[in-house]
Scaffold this motif. Structure first.
Motif, PDB file in Angstrom:
ATOM      1  N   THR A 198       0.807  -1.200  -0.160  1.00 48.74           N
ATOM      2  CA  THR A 198      -0.106   0.110   0.034  1.00 48.74           C
ATOM      3  C   THR A 198       0.905   1.345  -0.121  1.00 48.74           C
ATOM      4  OG1 THR A 198      -0.136   0.293   2.583  1.00 48.74           O
ATOM      5  CG2 THR A 198      -1.895  -1.333   1.352  1.00 48.74           C
ATOM      6  N   ILE A 199       1.982   1.103   0.005  1.00 46.17           N
ATOM      7  CA  ILE A 199       2.866   2.222   0.035  1.00 46.17           C
ATOM      8  C   ILE A 199       2.969   3.092  -1.104  1.00 46.17           C
ATOM      9  CG2 ILE A 199       5.596   3.169  -0.102  1.00 46.17           C
ATOM     10  CD1 ILE A 199       6.082   0.651   1.860  1.00 46.17           C
ATOM     11  N   ILE A 200       2.765   2.826  -2.463  1.00 47.81           N
ATOM     12  CA  ILE A 200       2.507   3.775  -3.460  1.00 47.81           C
ATOM     13  C   ILE A 200       1.246   4.341  -3.341  1.00 47.81           C
ATOM     14  CG2 ILE A 200       2.181   3.886  -5.856  1.00 47.81           C
ATOM     15  CD1 ILE A 200       4.349   1.686  -6.226  1.00 47.81           C
ATOM     16  N   PRO A 201       0.219   3.817  -3.224  1.00 50.44           N
ATOM     17  CA  PRO A 201      -0.944   4.547  -2.922  1.00 50.44           C
ATOM     18  C   PRO A 201      -1.163   5.567  -1.901  1.00 50.44           C
ATOM     19  CG  PRO A 201      -1.553   2.469  -2.507  1.00 50.44           C
ATOM     20  CD  PRO A 201      -0.187   2.599  -3.167  1.00 50.44           C
ATOM     21  N   LEU A 202      -0.627   4.842  -0.776  1.00 49.66           N
ATOM     22  CA  LEU A 202      -0.612   5.738   0.375  1.00 49.66           C
ATOM     23  C   LEU A 202       0.278   7.220   0.136  1.00 49.66           C
ATOM     24  CD1 LEU A 202       0.010   3.600   3.483  1.00 49.66           C
ATOM     25  CD2 LEU A 202      -1.684   4.854   3.141  1.00 49.66           C
ATOM     26  N   TYR A 203       1.479   7.020  -0.671  1.00 42.85           N
ATOM     27  CA  TYR A 203       2.385   7.997  -0.909  1.00 42.85           C
ATOM     28  C   TYR A 203       1.560   9.091  -1.826  1.00 42.85           C
ATOM     29  CZ  TYR A 203       6.389  10.754  -2.045  1.00 42.85           C
ATOM     30  OH  TYR A 203       7.421  11.994  -2.312  1.00 42.85           O
ATOM     31  N   LYS A 204       0.802   8.607  -2.751  1.00 44.04           N
ATOM     32  CA  LYS A 204       0.135   9.521  -3.653  1.00 44.04           C
ATOM     33  C   LYS A 204      -0.876  10.143  -2.644  1.00 44.04           C
ATOM     34  CE  LYS A 204       0.604   7.001  -7.788  1.00 44.04           C
ATOM     35  NZ  LYS A 204      -0.453   6.205  -8.815  1.00 44.04           N
ATOM     36  N   MET A 205      -1.624   9.578  -1.764  1.00 44.98           N
ATOM     37  CA  MET A 205      -2.525  10.375  -0.876  1.00 44.98           C
ATOM     38  C   MET A 205      -1.782  11.475   0.074  1.00 44.98           C
ATOM     39  SD  MET A 205      -4.789   6.757   0.349  1.00 44.98           S
ATOM     40  CE  MET A 205      -5.801   7.937   1.603  1.00 44.98           C
ATOM     41  N   VAL A 206      -1.020  10.925   0.618  1.00 47.59           N
ATOM     42  CA  VAL A 206      -0.081  12.045   1.523  1.00 47.59           C
ATOM     43  C   VAL A 206       0.453  13.094   0.680  1.00 47.59           C
ATOM     44  CG1 VAL A 206       1.876  12.325   3.029  1.00 47.59           C
ATOM     45  CG2 VAL A 206       0.679  10.131   3.083  1.00 47.59           C
ATOM     46  N   VAL A 207       0.820  12.897  -0.555  1.00 46.39           N
ATOM     47  CA  VAL A 207       1.151  14.128  -1.365  1.00 46.39           C
ATOM     48  C   VAL A 207       0.145  14.779  -1.702  1.00 46.39           C
ATOM     49  CG1 VAL A 207       1.981  14.563  -4.005  1.00 46.39           C
ATOM     50  CG2 VAL A 207       3.252  12.826  -2.525  1.00 46.39           C
ATOM     51  N   GLY A 208      -1.302  14.325  -1.947  1.00 44.36           N
ATOM     52  CA  GLY A 208      -2.390  15.036  -2.262  1.00 44.36           C
ATOM     53  C   GLY A 208      -2.643  15.807  -1.183  1.00 44.36           C
ATOM     54  N   ALA A 209      -2.356  15.213   0.190  1.00 49.96           N
ATOM     55  CA  ALA A 209      -2.834  16.169   1.253  1.00 49.96           C
ATOM     56  C   ALA A 209      -1.654  17.169   1.753  1.00 49.96           C
ATOM     57  CB  ALA A 209      -3.091  15.283   2.395  1.00 49.96           C
ATOM     58  N   GLY A 210      -0.974  17.152   0.939  1.00 48.95           N
ATOM     59  CA  GLY A 210       0.379  18.282   1.117  1.00 48.95           C
ATOM     60  C   GLY A 210       0.885  17.851   2.546  1.00 48.95           C
ATOM     61  N   ALA A 211       0.971  16.473   3.024  1.00 49.03           N
ATOM     62  CA  ALA A 211       1.675  16.137   4.302  1.00 49.03           C
ATOM     63  C   ALA A 211       3.029  15.406   4.116  1.00 49.03           C
ATOM     64  CB  ALA A 211       0.672  15.171   4.982  1.00 49.03           C
ATOM     65  N   VAL A 212       3.597  15.224   2.816  1.00 51.39           N
ATOM     66  CA  VAL A 212       4.732  14.666   2.869  1.00 51.39           C
ATOM     67  C   VAL A 212       5.953  15.396   3.504  1.00 51.39           C
ATOM     68  CG1 VAL A 212       6.588  13.919   1.105  1.00 51.39           C
ATOM     69  CG2 VAL A 212       4.141  13.750   0.517  1.00 51.39           C
ATOM     70  N   ASP A 213       6.749  14.902   4.131  1.00 52.80           N
ATOM     71  CA  ASP A 213       7.921  15.252   5.024  1.00 52.80           C
ATOM     72  C   ASP A 213       7.166  16.117   6.184  1.00 52.80           C
ATOM     73  OD1 ASP A 213      10.685  15.466   5.422  1.00 52.80           O
ATOM     74  OD2 ASP A 213      10.799  17.511   4.203  1.00 52.80           O
TER      75      ASP A 213
END
Length: 275
Positions: A121-136
């Motif tokens: 689930t890492i790839i879809p999770l990463y896309k969701m986090v990017v969409g929420a602006g919560a990466v890093d």
């Protein structure tokens, strides 16, 4: 009978003591070499240091953001574990409080979610986090860890089923709201399993490497495990310094586990013998 017990105890000691020494050898190797120089470690890797030194610890605290990484890890661990336990216990209470076909279906859905490997689930999770602006961000990392609420749910719901439902029914008849029943009646009764789940989740979040390496990139947001991984290249030649970083990462969890280990068995076994 006493002779047989004494003989069994001696046999267990003869078997377990060497095994304990074997298991503890890597930890001894890491700790003892943090007090050596590179040359001393190369010539005498398993022996005690000839000239003990604290330069490795002084160096990592001076040259690496160890205190910042510790603060980040502590913040993420405390907030994530508290939220996981709260969400998991509330979900378990909902399954107990609202019994019926819908609760059964929801429980099956959670079971399938629990069986899906996190790595897939890492790839879809990463896309969701990017969409929420919560990466890093540490908050984004905490949100990722909330998926561990499913584990909390399955551990807690089994224990919660041992609570006599008559207590909940009596409180409901007296006019208590569901939240009041959950907060003032159920939570105190399931405190042992809450402690047990918290111990498991603290060790998971504190030692986790996969999520930070995927979702954290800046030095200001680094966690201890991520700092230790980056230290492999930073101290590629100076292995005693790298081992000092490793000890700084391990010591808090060793102390925590030694302090809390009795609650692990108490919480897991308590549900099977309660009532």
């Amino acid at each position: 009978m006493k002779t047989r017990r004494r003989l069994t105890s001696i046999i267990l000691s003869v078997v377990m003591i060497p095994l304990a020494c074997l298991v503890g050898l890597p930890f001894y190797y890491v700790v003892v070499n943090t007090f050596k120089t590179q040359a001393d470690m190369s010539t005498n890797p398993l022996g005690l240091p000839t000239n003990p030194t604290l330069e490795n610890y002084v160096g990592i605290f001076a040259n690496s953001p160890v205190l910042l990484a510790f603060a980040n890890t502590l913040y993420v661990t405390v907030v994530a574990v508290v939220l996981m336990v709260v969400v998991g216990s509330m979900a378990a209470f909902a399954m107990i409080y609202r019994r019926g076909p819908l609760a059964t279906v929801f429980s099956v859905v959670l079971l399938f979610a629990f069986l899906i490997p996190y790595q897939t689930t890492i790839i879809p999770l990463y896309k969701m986090v990017v969409g929420a602006g919560a990466v890093d961000t540490l908050e984004g990392l905490i949100a990722i860890y909330l998926a561990g609420s499913v584990f909390c749910y399955f551990i807690i719901v089994g224990y919660m089923r041992t609570v006599p439902f008559e207590i909940i029914e009596a409180a409901r008849i007296d006019g208590a709201s569901p939240f009041r029943i959950y907060w003032t009646i159920v939570l105190p009764l399931i405190r042992p399993v809450l402690i047990t789940v918290s111990v498991f989740q603290v060790m998971w979040v504190w030692n986790d490497y996969v999520s930070p390496i995927v979702f954290i990139s800046s030095t200001e947001k680094v966690t201890l495990v991520l700092l230790a991984a980056r230290a492999v290249s930073e101290f590629a030649v100076n292995w005693p310094a790298f081992m000092a970083v490793t000890v700084v990462v391990l010591i808090p969890m060793v102390i925590f586990f030694i302090t809390m280990q009795k609650y692990i068995v108490d919480g897991l076994v308590g549900g099977s013998v309660k009532g």
